[in-house]
Design a protein around this motif. Structure first.
Motif, PDB file in Angstrom:
ATOM      1  N   VAL A 167      -4.819   0.288   0.361  1.00 24.58           N
ATOM      2  CA  VAL A 167      -4.658   1.715   0.637  1.00 24.58           C
ATOM      3  C   VAL A 167      -4.803   1.987   2.127  1.00 24.58           C
ATOM      4  O   VAL A 167      -4.052   2.770   2.709  1.00 24.58           O
ATOM      5  N   ALA A 168      -5.753   1.344   2.761  1.00 22.18           N
ATOM      6  CA  ALA A 168      -5.993   1.559   4.194  1.00 22.18           C
ATOM      7  C   ALA A 168      -6.098   0.210   4.881  1.00 22.18           C
ATOM      8  O   ALA A 168      -6.830  -0.674   4.434  1.00 22.18           O
ATOM      9  N   THR A 169      -5.339   0.040   5.954  1.00 19.63           N
ATOM     10  CA  THR A 169      -5.409  -1.192   6.733  1.00 19.63           C
ATOM     11  C   THR A 169      -4.923  -0.908   8.140  1.00 19.63           C
ATOM     12  O   THR A 169      -4.214   0.074   8.380  1.00 19.63           O
ATOM     13  N   GLU A 170      -5.331  -1.741   9.064  1.00 17.93           N
ATOM     14  CA  GLU A 170      -4.894  -1.567  10.451  1.00 17.93           C
ATOM     15  C   GLU A 170      -3.477  -2.128  10.591  1.00 17.93           C
ATOM     16  O   GLU A 170      -3.257  -3.330  10.487  1.00 17.93           O
ATOM     17  N   GLY A 171      -2.525  -1.251  10.825  1.00 20.28           N
ATOM     18  CA  GLY A 171      -1.141  -1.683  10.937  1.00 20.28           C
ATOM     19  C   GLY A 171      -0.565  -2.052   9.572  1.00 20.28           C
ATOM     20  O   GLY A 171      -1.080  -1.673   8.531  1.00 20.28           O
ATOM     21  N   GLU A 172       0.534  -2.802   9.581  1.00 21.04           N
ATOM     22  CA  GLU A 172       1.185  -3.215   8.348  1.00 21.04           C
ATOM     23  C   GLU A 172       0.345  -4.280   7.644  1.00 21.04           C
ATOM     24  O   GLU A 172      -0.228  -5.156   8.294  1.00 21.04           O
ATOM     25  N   PRO A 173       0.245  -4.195   6.328  1.00 22.71           N
ATOM     26  CA  PRO A 173      -0.486  -5.243   5.610  1.00 22.71           C
ATOM     27  C   PRO A 173       0.266  -6.563   5.697  1.00 22.71           C
ATOM     28  O   PRO A 173       1.482  -6.599   5.871  1.00 22.71           O
ATOM     29  N   MET A 174      -0.465  -7.658   5.626  1.00 22.61           N
ATOM     30  CA  MET A 174       0.155  -8.977   5.654  1.00 22.61           C
ATOM     31  C   MET A 174       0.957  -9.168   4.377  1.00 22.61           C
ATOM     32  O   MET A 174       0.413  -9.081   3.277  1.00 22.61           O
ATOM     33  N   LEU A 175       2.253  -9.404   4.502  1.00 27.95           N
ATOM     34  CA  LEU A 175       3.125  -9.502   3.333  1.00 27.95           C
ATOM     35  C   LEU A 175       3.147 -10.934   2.801  1.00 27.95           C
ATOM     36  O   LEU A 175       3.318 -11.890   3.561  1.00 27.95           O
ATOM     37  N   CYS A 176       2.984 -11.062   1.492  1.00 17.59           N
ATOM     38  CA  CYS A 176       3.032 -12.357   0.822  1.00 17.59           C
ATOM     39  C   CYS A 176       4.344 -12.468   0.047  1.00 17.59           C
ATOM     40  O   CYS A 176       4.728 -11.527  -0.670  1.00 17.59           O
ATOM     41  N   ALA A 177       5.027 -13.582   0.183  1.00 19.13           N
ATOM     42  CA  ALA A 177       6.320 -13.763  -0.472  1.00 19.13           C
ATOM     43  C   ALA A 177       6.385 -15.134  -1.127  1.00 19.13           C
ATOM     44  O   ALA A 177       5.488 -15.975  -0.966  1.00 19.13           O
ATOM     45  N   TYR A 178       7.474 -15.344  -1.849  1.00 21.89           N
ATOM     46  CA  TYR A 178       7.701 -16.615  -2.537  1.00 21.89           C
ATOM     47  C   TYR A 178       8.734 -17.421  -1.752  1.00 21.89           C
ATOM     48  O   TYR A 178       9.477 -16.877  -0.930  1.00 21.89           O
ATOM     49  N   PRO A 179       8.832 -18.727  -1.977  1.00 23.27           N
ATOM     50  CA  PRO A 179       9.773 -19.568  -1.222  1.00 23.27           C
ATOM     51  C   PRO A 179      11.230 -19.144  -1.426  1.00 23.27           C
ATOM     52  O   PRO A 179      11.567 -18.482  -2.412  1.00 23.27           O
ATOM     53  N   ASP A 180      12.084 -19.573  -0.499  1.00 19.17           N
ATOM     54  CA  ASP A 180      13.493 -19.194  -0.545  1.00 19.17           C
ATOM     55  C   ASP A 180      14.181 -19.625  -1.823  1.00 19.17           C
ATOM     56  O   ASP A 180      15.096 -18.944  -2.301  1.00 19.17           O
ATOM     57  N   ALA A 218      -0.384  -7.695   0.982  1.00 18.59           N
ATOM     58  CA  ALA A 218       0.407  -7.026  -0.049  1.00 18.59           C
ATOM     59  C   ALA A 218       1.380  -8.030  -0.651  1.00 18.59           C
ATOM     60  O   ALA A 218       1.827  -8.969   0.002  1.00 18.59           O
ATOM     61  N   GLY A 219       1.693  -7.832  -1.923  1.00 15.46           N
ATOM     62  CA  GLY A 219       2.630  -8.731  -2.583  1.00 15.46           C
ATOM     63  C   GLY A 219       2.912  -8.261  -3.999  1.00 15.46           C
ATOM     64  O   GLY A 219       2.333  -7.272  -4.469  1.00 15.46           O
ATOM     65  N   GLY A 231      -7.484  -1.298 -11.112  1.00 13.30           N
ATOM     66  CA  GLY A 231      -8.534  -0.279 -11.036  1.00 13.30           C
ATOM     67  C   GLY A 231      -9.273  -0.264  -9.711  1.00 13.30           C
ATOM     68  O   GLY A 231     -10.215   0.523  -9.530  1.00 13.30           O
ATOM     69  N   ASP A 232      -8.885  -1.124  -8.779  1.00 11.07           N
ATOM     70  CA  ASP A 232      -9.530  -1.197  -7.465  1.00 11.07           C
ATOM     71  C   ASP A 232      -9.035  -0.025  -6.614  1.00 11.07           C
ATOM     72  O   ASP A 232      -7.854   0.055  -6.267  1.00 11.07           O
ATOM     73  N   ARG A 233      -9.926   0.862  -6.233  1.00 10.24           N
ATOM     74  CA  ARG A 233      -9.558   2.059  -5.487  1.00 10.24           C
ATOM     75  C   ARG A 233      -9.121   1.759  -4.065  1.00 10.24           C
ATOM     76  O   ARG A 233      -8.531   2.614  -3.400  1.00 10.24           O
ATOM     77  N   ARG A 234      -9.397   0.576  -3.598  1.00  5.30           N
ATOM     78  CA  ARG A 234      -8.982   0.218  -2.243  1.00  5.30           C
ATOM     79  C   ARG A 234      -7.575  -0.385  -2.232  1.00  5.30           C
ATOM     80  O   ARG A 234      -7.066  -0.756  -1.189  1.00  5.30           O
ATOM     81  N   LEU A 235      -6.967  -0.481  -3.429  1.00  4.22           N
ATOM     82  CA  LEU A 235      -5.620  -1.016  -3.549  1.00  4.22           C
ATOM     83  C   LEU A 235      -4.701   0.001  -4.203  1.00  4.22           C
ATOM     84  O   LEU A 235      -5.135   0.799  -5.034  1.00  4.22           O
ATOM     85  N   ARG A 236      -3.424  -0.027  -3.842  1.00  4.07           N
ATOM     86  CA  ARG A 236      -2.415   0.826  -4.454  1.00  4.07           C
ATOM     87  C   ARG A 236      -1.429  -0.083  -5.192  1.00  4.07           C
ATOM     88  O   ARG A 236      -0.873  -1.014  -4.609  1.00  4.07           O
ATOM     89  N   ALA A 237      -1.217   0.197  -6.473  1.00  4.00           N
ATOM     90  CA  ALA A 237      -0.316  -0.625  -7.287  1.00  4.00           C
ATOM     91  C   ALA A 237       0.894   0.194  -7.714  1.00  4.00           C
ATOM     92  O   ALA A 237       0.749   1.279  -8.282  1.00  4.00           O
TER      93      ALA A 237
END
Length: 277
Positions: A167-180, A218-219, A231-237
């Motif tokens: 929900v709150a972070t400094e700048g863009e959250p670190m994005l997690c992705a899957y392999p090509d 984020a991912g 249910g974690d209030r510090r996260l947005r789903a």
């Protein structure tokens, strides 16, 4: 056909060399070659081709091996006839990703095995798909529809997907992705809509989950992995419109086997549970 000779075909297929089959079966290497030649003469076909130092089964050999494996399964069942076990008896190899085995199957396996003392389940976990043509598993669960093959394919259902971000972070959250190589899955199609560059790339869903749980990444995660994060209030789903299909693959010769049918029903119940949950 001599059963001991037929076992040699399977051993050469599995080991790739006469020497390997010899060590596995504890017979002389020349005996392996002599018995294979005898079977080839009797059947009028060639069983193996040599390529790069490895004996590879021919198409005709694969057809023979299908019967050999069925015979091996029946021989194992004969050996257990005298066992005083209620219900179907058998040992089944189930191939799936680590996450499916950990989060979907294993939490429900204890009750299933307790209720069916004659069954043994072997979980084969990997991010790589098993090769059914090589008899590496009896059943497999895949999260992408497989190409048609010499096995039965049925749909287990679909899995909800969530994009989870802090929900709150400094700048863009670190994005997690899957392999090509997983670029066609719904998770990656959604992530391509994001402007941020992927900072973590992995096919391990648990790794992504742990990074998100630290509230700095984020991912996209399947519901059965991130249910406790919703249910974690510090996260947005955010629930994605698209879902992942789950598919079950079964070796054709096992479709009418009692132990297999029981296990298939249990696997379907496992996926029904997570869909309802």
């Amino acid at each position: 056909m001599n059963w001991d000779d037929l076992r040699i075909i399977a051993a050469v297929r599995d080991e790739g060399t006469y020497a390997g089959a010899s060590a596995r079966l504890r017979i002389d290497e020349t005996t392996v070659g002599r018995r294979l030649s005898r079977i080839e003469r009797a059947l009028g076909l060639r069983l193996f081709e040599a390529a790069d130092g490895v004996r590879k089964p021919t198409r005709q050999c694969e057809a023979v091996l299908a019967h050999v494996e069925a015979m091996a399964a029946h021989a194992a069942e004969i050996g257990r006839v005298g066992e005083s076990l209620a219900g179907p008896v058998g040992r089944l190899r189930i191939a799936s990703t680590n996450t499916v085995a950990e989060a979907v199957l294993s939490p429900r396996a204890s009750d299933f095995l307790r209720a069916n003392p004659g069954l043994t389940l072997q979980f084969l976990t990997s991010s790589e798909n098993v090769k059914f043509s090589r008899w590496e598993a009896d059943l497999a669960i895949r999260l992408r529809k497989p190409d048609k093959g010499d096995f039965a394919i049925s749909r287990l259902g679909d899995v909800k997907l969530y994009y989870v971000e802090p929900v709150a972070t400094e700048g863009e959250p670190m994005l997690c992705a899957y392999p090509d190589e997983l670029g066609a899955i719904p998770e990656m199609q959604f992530l391509r809509t994001k402007t941020a560059r992927a900072r973590c790339v992995t096919d391990n869903v648990r790794v992504i989950r742990n990074l998100i749980r630290a509230h700095r990444a984020a991912g996209v995660l399947p519901e059965y992995v991130c249910a406790d994060l919703l249910g974690d209030r510090r996260l947005r789903a955010t629930l994605l419109q698209r879902r992942r299909d789950a598919w079950l693959l079964v070796q054709n010769h096992l479709k009418r086997d009692a132990a297999t049918r029981l296990t298939i029903a249990w696997i379907r119940d496992c996926f029904r549970d997570i869909a309802q949950g």
